[in-house]
Enzyme design. Structure first.
Site, PDB file in Angstrom:
ATOM      1  N   ASP A   1       1.459   6.265   5.688  1.00 37.57           N
ATOM      2  CA  ASP A   1       0.561   5.139   5.115  1.00 37.57           C
ATOM      3  C   ASP A   1       1.159   4.673   3.829  1.00 37.57           C
ATOM      4  O   ASP A   1       0.319   3.929   3.041  1.00 37.57           O
ATOM      5  CB  ASP A   1      -0.575   6.008   4.781  1.00 37.57           C
ATOM      6  CG  ASP A   1      -2.250   4.990   4.924  1.00 37.57           C
ATOM      7  OD1 ASP A   1      -1.753   4.280   5.462  1.00 37.57           O
ATOM      8  OD2 ASP A   1      -3.131   5.500   4.553  1.00 37.57           O
TER       9      ASP A   1
ATOM     10  N   ARG B   1      -7.731  -0.668   0.959  1.00 31.29           N
ATOM     11  CA  ARG B   1      -8.436  -1.499   0.057  1.00 31.29           C
ATOM     12  C   ARG B   1      -8.788  -1.274  -1.170  1.00 31.29           C
ATOM     13  O   ARG B   1      -8.501  -2.018  -2.315  1.00 31.29           O
ATOM     14  CB  ARG B   1      -9.549  -2.365   0.964  1.00 31.29           C
ATOM     15  CG  ARG B   1     -10.732  -1.241   1.462  1.00 31.29           C
ATOM     16  CD  ARG B   1     -11.486  -1.570   2.473  1.00 31.29           C
ATOM     17  NE  ARG B   1     -11.150  -1.276   3.643  1.00 31.29           N
ATOM     18  CZ  ARG B   1     -11.736  -1.333   4.840  1.00 31.29           C
ATOM     19  NH1 ARG B   1     -12.774  -2.285   4.877  1.00 31.29           N
ATOM     20  NH2 ARG B   1     -11.079  -1.017   5.953  1.00 31.29           N
TER      21      ARG B   1
ATOM     22  N   LYS C   1       0.823  -1.212  -0.189  1.00 29.80           N
ATOM     23  CA  LYS C   1       0.082   0.004   0.030  1.00 29.80           C
ATOM     24  C   LYS C   1       0.892   1.248  -0.075  1.00 29.80           C
ATOM     25  O   LYS C   1       1.568   1.356   0.999  1.00 29.80           O
ATOM     26  CB  LYS C   1      -1.017   0.092   1.255  1.00 29.80           C
ATOM     27  CG  LYS C   1      -1.853   1.134   1.371  1.00 29.80           C
ATOM     28  CD  LYS C   1      -2.650   1.191   2.672  1.00 29.80           C
ATOM     29  CE  LYS C   1      -3.429   2.500   2.962  1.00 29.80           C
ATOM     30  NZ  LYS C   1      -4.225   2.422   4.018  1.00 29.80           N
TER      31      LYS C   1
ATOM     32  N   LYS D   1     -10.314  12.477   8.288  1.00 30.81           N
ATOM     33  CA  LYS D   1      -9.863  12.335   9.479  1.00 30.81           C
ATOM     34  C   LYS D   1      -9.972  13.448  10.543  1.00 30.81           C
ATOM     35  O   LYS D   1      -9.982  14.496   9.969  1.00 30.81           O
ATOM     36  CB  LYS D   1      -8.502  11.582   9.514  1.00 30.81           C
ATOM     37  CG  LYS D   1      -8.394  10.353   8.673  1.00 30.81           C
ATOM     38  CD  LYS D   1      -6.921   9.965   8.736  1.00 30.81           C
ATOM     39  CE  LYS D   1      -7.006   8.617   8.104  1.00 30.81           C
ATOM     40  NZ  LYS D   1      -7.473   7.576   8.717  1.00 30.81           N
TER      41      LYS D   1
HETATM   42  N1  BES Z   1      -4.289   4.334   6.895  1.00 30.87           N
HETATM   43  C1  BES Z   1      -5.433   4.120   7.724  1.00 30.87           C
HETATM   44  C2  BES Z   1      -5.299   3.150   8.775  1.00 30.87           C
HETATM   45  C3  BES Z   1      -4.309   3.456   9.852  1.00 30.87           C
HETATM   46  C4  BES Z   1      -5.371   4.439  11.121  1.00 30.87           C
HETATM   47  C5  BES Z   1      -3.349   3.059   9.925  1.00 30.87           C
HETATM   48  C6  BES Z   1      -4.411   4.701  12.107  1.00 30.87           C
HETATM   49  C7  BES Z   1      -2.676   3.522  11.267  1.00 30.87           C
HETATM   50  C8  BES Z   1      -3.212   4.133  12.172  1.00 30.87           C
HETATM   51  C9  BES Z   1      -6.390   3.557   6.730  1.00 30.87           C
HETATM   52  O1  BES Z   1      -6.624   4.189   5.539  1.00 30.87           O
HETATM   53  C10 BES Z   1      -7.824   4.043   7.488  1.00 30.87           C
HETATM   54  O2  BES Z   1      -8.303   5.197   7.433  1.00 30.87           O
HETATM   55  N2  BES Z   1      -8.540   2.878   7.813  1.00 30.87           N
HETATM   56  C11 BES Z   1      -9.963   3.390   8.397  1.00 30.87           C
HETATM   57  C12 BES Z   1     -10.931   2.456   8.014  1.00 30.87           C
HETATM   58  C13 BES Z   1     -12.341   2.466   8.546  1.00 30.87           C
HETATM   59  C14 BES Z   1     -12.926   3.824   7.523  1.00 30.87           C
HETATM   60  C15 BES Z   1     -13.212   1.584   8.147  1.00 30.87           C
HETATM   61  C16 BES Z   1      -9.651   3.088  10.053  1.00 30.87           C
HETATM   62  O3  BES Z   1      -8.877   2.232  10.287  1.00 30.87           O
HETATM   63  O4  BES Z   1     -10.304   3.917  10.760  1.00 30.87           O
HETATM   64 ZN    ZN Z   2      -4.846   4.775   4.679  1.00 29.99          ZN
HETATM   65 MN    MN Z   3      -7.726   6.200   5.203  1.00 31.47          MN
END
Ligand code: BES
Ligand code: ZN
Ligand code: MN
Length: 494
Positions: free
Chosen positions: A287, A350, A264, A276
């Site tokens: 990321d 994803r 990724k 966010k």
């Molecule tokens: N890159 C983030 C995941 C992440 C969050 C990694 C915090 C490390 C620390 C990913 O793209 C993301 O934002 N995932 C969301 C998914 C949710 C919207 C289903 C998450 O984990 O909040």
């Molecule tokens: Zn992400």
């Molecule tokens: Mn994200």
């Protein structure tokens, strides 16, 4: 830094600093004992005086011992002898590296002689190189004041004469892994305005030049031609151009199917329209750590010129909000033809990975491993110690976990049960891109699994292990040691 393997008695070595271990209860390691005997008890005198009690990771620097050629001896506490094992070895090693005096130009470790269950000579030797590199890592910081130059030039690892060739191979592998880890850390630590998809493409081209890999860096028009509607939908909100990076190393047998690593490469994740919150959003520059681990592992592969066939695939883009950005509710068509209702634009990893997984099919891989900072839920489940492993082949998961154990880069097997799949049901498309709050790391893996049914596949969620927050903020280079060890083992059997 130049590392080498040598054998010989410690009292006879001309060195700026020799490093030897001391257990609790006044028990000296073999080399400490030899130095003590030559110096007519200088070390035991220090222990008797209470300057060194052998407590794990404590250190004491001694100067100019009588009848000892080395200028300095660094005593390192090893703790209780009966509980000494891998964890203690690594902790003592790290403490030793930290305590090396800044004036020393060369040092010698008498550490592989420490015998205990659970670590081979190979692992003990490789870990000296890896821990050394990790503990002395300097961020290639964008600070105007340049870091202080270290005097240290040479590190010698002492082993028994008959172990020299085994140790040399272990050292080469340890150093190659350390190089890969360093690259992954460097890339992770760079900010989003420097480490862009274009920058990652350039890094891949540089690696290809250095090690003779084949490289393709695809731009938007070619990605459109491939029909990667899902990947494109994430990239569309950013002015920063997207890239699909493909590296190939072909040093295995000609007809041997390659192992594909898919990373990724979100070079900054704002969340997109599903923005966010502000706190710690800067950490979303990390990321792209999945991508960094693929590039890092390719560096290791190149350094060792491993006799394997490997492919690296990196979908790279930013996830930004804008007037052109993907919106919640939008439906996109992936390269596989499956449609996706995007209920949350922050579940973008994803969306870029699914198309990269479909793209991987063309290499007819023997296995595909994707690596991604995919979910915050993974951090909740496993914290910062283990990466999550999901796989459609239990044997592949076991192989990756075993490699992680050997490399001290641990991973844990998580369920990928069918029962979780309905959480991704959508009223309007083949699937939704989120599965609700329960089991967030698992449903993300379930989503990817739908694009990985043509080959053996594993997914590593590295959200908890790829970087450290807080005072020691920075990339860790994980899981380069796991992936490299996995490939080294495959190279040995194939
Ligand atoms: N890159 C983030 C995941 C992440 C969050 C990694 C915090 C490390 C620390 C990913 O793209 C993301 O934002 N995932 C969301 C998914 C949710 C919207 C289903 C998450 O984990 O909040
Ligand atoms: Zn992400
Ligand atoms: Mn994200």
């Amino acid at each position: 830094m130049e590392f080498s393997i040598k054998s010989g008695n410690p009292e006879k070595q001309h060195s700026d600093c020799l490093i030897v271990g001391v257990f609790e209860d006044k028990k000296l390691s073999d080399s400490a004992k030899l130095l003590d005997e030559s110096s007519l008890g200088a070390i035991s005198a220090m222990i008797k005086a209470g300057d060194m009690n052998g407590e794990l990771a404590s250190t004491l620097l001694m100067h100019q011992l009588p009848n000892v050629m080395a200028k300095r001896i660094l005593l390192v506490g090893l703790g209780e002898e009966k509980s000494f094992a891998a964890k203690q070895y690594l902790k003592a090693l790290r403490a030793a590296v930290k305590a090396i005096p800044s004036v020393a130009k060369d040092v010698g470790f008498y550490f592989t002689e420490l015998r205990f269950n659970g670590m081979t000579l190979h692992e003990k030797t490789a870990q000296i190189a890896e821990v050394f590199s990790d503990a002395t890592y300097q961020v290639n910081a964008l600070k105007s004041k340049k870091p202080t130059i270290v005097a240290l030039k040479k590190v010698v690892i002492f082993v028994d004469k008959i172990q020299e060739s085994d140790a040399s191979l272990a050292l080469a592998q340890g150093l190659a892994i350390a190089e890969g880890v360093k690259l992954a850390k460097d890339l992770g630590n760079l900010p989003g305005n420097v480490c862009t998809p274009t920058y990652l493409g350039k890094q891949a081209k540089q690696l290809a030049k250095d090690y003779g890999f084949k490289v393709d860096v695809l731009e938007k028009a070619e990605i459109e031609k491939l029909g990667m509607g899902s990947f494109l939908s994430v990239a569309q909100g950013s002015d920063e151009p997207m890239r699909l990076i493909v590296l190939q190393h072909k040093k295995g047998k000609k007809d041997q199917k390659p192992i594909a690593l898919v990373g990724k490469g979100i070079t900054f994740d704002t969340g997109g329209i599903s923005l966010k919150s502000g706190s710690e959003m800067d950490e979303m520059k990390y990321d792209m750590c999945g991508a960094a681990s693929v590039l890092g592992t390719f560096k290791t592969i190149g350094e060792l010129d491993l006799p394997i066939n490997a492919v690296g695939i990196i979908p790279a883009c930013d996830n930004m909000p804008s007037g052109k950005a993907l919106k919640p509710g939008d439906i996109v068509t992936s390269m596989s033809g499956q449609t996706i209702e995007v209920l949350n634009t922050d579940a973008e990893g994803r969306l870029v990975l699914c198309d990269a997984l479909t793209y991987a099919e063309r290499f007819e891989p023997s296995a595909v491993v994707d690596i991604a900072t995919l979910t915050g839920a993974c951090v909740i489940a496993l914290g910062h110690h283990a990466a999550a492993v999901y796989s459609n082949q239990d044997a592949l998961a076991a192989e990756l976990i075993a490699a992680g154990e050997v490399a001290y880069d641990r991973a844990w097997h998580m369920p990928l049960w069918e029962e979780y799949q309905p959480q991704l049901d959508s009223n309007f498309a083949d699937m939704a891109n989120i599965g609700g709050r329960p089991a967030g790391s698992i449903t993300a893996a379930c989503f990817l699994a739908r694009f990985a049914n043509k080959y053996d596949w594993a997914h590593l969620d590295i959200a908890g292990v790829a970087w450290k927050s807080g005072k020691a903020k920075g990339g860790t280079g994980r899981p380069v040691p796991l992936l490299s060890t996995f490939l080294i083992k495959r190279a040995m059997v194939e």
